[in-house]
Design an enzyme around this catalytic site. Structure first.
Site, mmCIF file in Angstrom:
data_model
loop_
_atom_site.group_PDB
_atom_site.id
_atom_site.type_symbol
_atom_site.label_atom_id
_atom_site.label_comp_id
_atom_site.label_asym_id
_atom_site.label_seq_id
_atom_site.Cartn_x
_atom_site.Cartn_y
_atom_site.Cartn_z
ATOM 1 N N GLU A 297 13.055 -3.792 -4.200
ATOM 2 C CA GLU A 297 12.028 -4.055 -5.214
ATOM 3 C C GLU A 297 12.637 -3.951 -6.604
ATOM 4 O O GLU A 297 12.347 -4.763 -7.479
ATOM 5 C CB GLU A 297 10.885 -3.043 -5.038
ATOM 6 N N GLY B 271 0.829 -1.213 0.000
ATOM 7 C CA GLY B 271 0.000 0.000 0.000
ATOM 8 C C GLY B 271 0.857 1.254 0.000
ATOM 9 O O GLY B 271 0.928 1.954 1.017
HETATM 10 C C1 FAD Z 1 0.331 -2.839 -12.952
HETATM 11 C C2 FAD Z 1 0.731 -1.955 -11.818
HETATM 12 C C3 FAD Z 1 0.866 -2.490 -10.568
HETATM 13 C C4 FAD Z 1 1.196 -1.673 -9.482
HETATM 14 N N1 FAD Z 1 1.263 -2.229 -8.236
HETATM 15 C C5 FAD Z 1 1.427 -1.432 -7.167
HETATM 16 C C6 FAD Z 1 1.338 -1.960 -5.853
HETATM 17 O O1 FAD Z 1 1.147 -3.167 -5.666
HETATM 18 N N2 FAD Z 1 1.466 -1.122 -4.819
HETATM 19 C C7 FAD Z 1 1.693 0.220 -4.966
HETATM 20 O O2 FAD Z 1 1.829 0.910 -3.974
HETATM 21 N N3 FAD Z 1 1.780 0.769 -6.209
HETATM 22 C C8 FAD Z 1 1.637 -0.023 -7.303
HETATM 23 N N4 FAD Z 1 1.702 0.508 -8.578
HETATM 24 C C9 FAD Z 1 1.816 1.961 -8.715
HETATM 25 C C10 FAD Z 1 3.084 2.454 -9.364
HETATM 26 O O3 FAD Z 1 4.151 2.408 -8.464
HETATM 27 C C11 FAD Z 1 2.779 3.878 -9.881
HETATM 28 O O4 FAD Z 1 1.889 3.751 -10.964
HETATM 29 C C12 FAD Z 1 4.010 4.604 -10.321
HETATM 30 O O5 FAD Z 1 4.816 4.903 -9.215
HETATM 31 C C13 FAD Z 1 3.674 5.889 -11.104
HETATM 32 O O6 FAD Z 1 2.788 6.679 -10.414
HETATM 33 P P1 FAD Z 1 1.480 7.260 -11.138
HETATM 34 O O7 FAD Z 1 0.784 6.104 -11.804
HETATM 35 O O8 FAD Z 1 0.730 8.054 -10.128
HETATM 36 O O9 FAD Z 1 1.999 8.183 -12.294
HETATM 37 P P2 FAD Z 1 2.515 9.696 -12.168
HETATM 38 O O10 FAD Z 1 3.466 9.804 -11.039
HETATM 39 O O11 FAD Z 1 1.335 10.612 -12.193
HETATM 40 O O12 FAD Z 1 3.333 9.860 -13.515
HETATM 41 C C14 FAD Z 1 2.702 10.076 -14.792
HETATM 42 C C15 FAD Z 1 3.812 10.207 -15.829
HETATM 43 O O13 FAD Z 1 4.651 11.338 -15.535
HETATM 44 C C16 FAD Z 1 6.007 10.921 -15.391
HETATM 45 N N5 FAD Z 1 6.665 11.701 -14.329
HETATM 46 C C17 FAD Z 1 6.158 11.960 -13.102
HETATM 47 N N6 FAD Z 1 7.054 12.657 -12.372
HETATM 48 C C18 FAD Z 1 8.136 12.833 -13.164
HETATM 49 C C19 FAD Z 1 9.394 13.476 -12.979
HETATM 50 N N7 FAD Z 1 9.726 14.069 -11.822
HETATM 51 N N8 FAD Z 1 10.284 13.467 -14.011
HETATM 52 C C20 FAD Z 1 9.977 12.858 -15.179
HETATM 53 N N9 FAD Z 1 8.793 12.242 -15.414
HETATM 54 C C21 FAD Z 1 7.889 12.218 -14.420
HETATM 55 C C22 FAD Z 1 5.946 9.474 -15.026
HETATM 56 O O14 FAD Z 1 7.122 8.789 -15.352
HETATM 57 C C23 FAD Z 1 4.768 8.997 -15.858
HETATM 58 O O15 FAD Z 1 5.152 8.726 -17.172
HETATM 59 C C24 FAD Z 1 1.419 -0.282 -9.679
HETATM 60 C C25 FAD Z 1 1.296 0.264 -10.972
HETATM 61 C C26 FAD Z 1 0.959 -0.555 -12.032
HETATM 62 C C27 FAD Z 1 0.814 0.061 -13.385
#
Ligand code: FAD
Length: 398
Positions: A244, A127
């Protein structure tokens, strides 16, 4: 570097190979090699077999139930399991929260939780992410407010992989607003079977149901289930993230997929000849195979470094980045090798026992789903853009 294992390593490799061959249930092997869906029970059965053998958590210190294997042995073990078509051990307990608990947890937490992870009694989920806190994880807003011996937790976690199978969640929560936003975060171990926890599936593009939203409403968590100090959870969270990212190179899995790709290319025709005889397609296979071999060398070098006592650094980002790009590339080539037959959308074909006539070769049916599913790899565990930022900072000093 000479990658042909010799002497004791070869003997170890033979032992692992023989054990997996003798103990991996045939139906599970078939599901993995054909790219079919695995049920919780499939994972449980295989993990119980590894647990009984004492091989469920190779990376843990022996005092907590690890194997005492060297980094190379652990690498060989992973590769042999992938080669044989074994499912990967679901990492949330053994690879993620386990090391946090034995490194930062209390004695009571160690003696209660670690054996339960080793015995597959608890199934964990992670989480961390929230609707407004992904890459910018420290912005999380799930609050834990102290009430006597408990915290009362409210908020929403998202993308929580396999929450529907989990009995426990390790969770980052906000416990303070003083100082930098990283400073007000704590690390809690939360029981999933209690009032106030609601799990809603997020159906993925491939039709899968592996990720979820988890809503927490007035969830009671004993203070004794906080790992380490209050407001110091960011330290433990970062420690976990580095671990991880080391597992994500997926070299053994990618090697198995390349073998599958070559088998298909040696069978399928395009333009009147076998794909494997097509210079362009051969070159594409060779290119990804070379990249994978380079990654393998890097992975091994890195494992030796960590085994020598150096903490994981920028390399874990590099391995995650390249490993996931290669996994995606192979899934694209598999689709291309199958041509039009990879197009039909047959979610039922992912179920074991499905016996209708497939469109084209039977092994084409799961390829599109696998291709779509692999898009996730460059997002989870910290997106690849974020890994590039880390490398730019740590290696290039930008
Ligand atoms: C299939 C799947 C399983 C997952 N499982 C888990 C889980 O079990 N537990 C959990 O806690 N999380 C989980 N996640 C979450 C995952 O860690 C997040 O999706 C990830 O950290 C990106 O966050 P976001 O989706 O909010 O995208 P955002 O942070 O909103 O990013 C959107 C886009 O902007 C880019 N971006 C954002 N900030 C920057 C920056 N500073 N510089 C350059 N580019 C940037 C990102 O690279 C991305 O392309 C999972 C995600 C997926 C897709």
């Amino acid at each position: 570097m000479d990658l042909a294992f010799s002497g004791e390593y070869r003997e170890f490799q033979n032992n692992v190979r023989a054990f997996v061959a003798a103990n991996l249930p045939q139906d599970i092997r078939e599901k993995v090699t054909r790219g079919l869906r695995l049920a919780r029970d499939d994972h449980q059965r295989w993990q119980n077999i590894l647990s009984a053998k004492g091989w469920i958590a190779p990376g843990w210190p022996t005092e907590y139930g690890g194997t005492g294997w060297s980094a190379v042995q652990r690498y060989i073990f992973d590769e042999e399991c992938s080669r044989a078509g074994a499912p990967g051990v679901i990492p949330f307990g053994t690879k993620f929260v386990g090391p946090v608990i034995y490194t930062f947890g209390s004695d009571a937490q160690k003696s209660y939780y670690l054996p339960r992870i080793l015995n597959n009694d608890d199934w964990w989920c992670q989480g961390y992410s929230e609707p407004g806190a992904g890459s910018d994880l420290a912005s999380l807003q799930t609050w834990a407010v102290r009430d006597g011996d408990h915290y009362i937790v409210n908020g929403t976690k998202t993308w929580t992989t396999l929450a529907q199978w989990a009995t426990k969640m390790f969770c980052l929560v906000r416990t303070g607003t003083e100082g930098k936003k990283q400073e007000g975060i704590s690390f809690l171990l939360i029981d999933m079977a209690q009032p106030g926890i609601e799990i809603k599936p997020i159906v993925t593009f491939d039709g899968g149901r592996e990720i979820n939203m988890v809503h927490l409403t007035d969830v009671k968590v004993p203070v004794a289930d906080r790992v380490g100090d209050e407001n110091r959870g960011w330290t433990y969270a970062k420690f976990l993230l580095q671990h991880e990212r080391t597992g994500t190179a997926g070299v053994g899995h990618s090697k198995a997929q390349i073998r599958r790709l070559k088998d298909i290319a040696a069978r399928e025709k395009a333009g009147g000849r076998l794909l494997i005889d097509d210079p362009d397609f051969r070159a594409r296979i060779a290119e990804v195979e070379i990249e994978l071999q380079a990654l393998e060398y890097t992975d091994l070098r890195y494992l030796m470094q960590v085994a020598a006592g150096n903490p994981p650094g920028a390399e874990s980002s590099l391995l995650k980045l390249r490993g996931t790009e290669i996994q995606q590339r192979i899934s694209e080539l598999l689709m291309q090798a199958m041509g039009y037959y990879a197009q039909p959308w047959l979610p039922d074909a992912l179920e074991y026992g499905w016996n209708e006539d497939p469109v084209g070769p039977a092994d084409a049916a799961p390829l599109a789903a696998a291709y779509f599913n692999k898009r996730k790899t460059t997002i989870y565990g910290g997106t690849n853009e974020i890994q590039r930022n880390i490398i730019a900072k740590l290696v290039l000093g930008l």
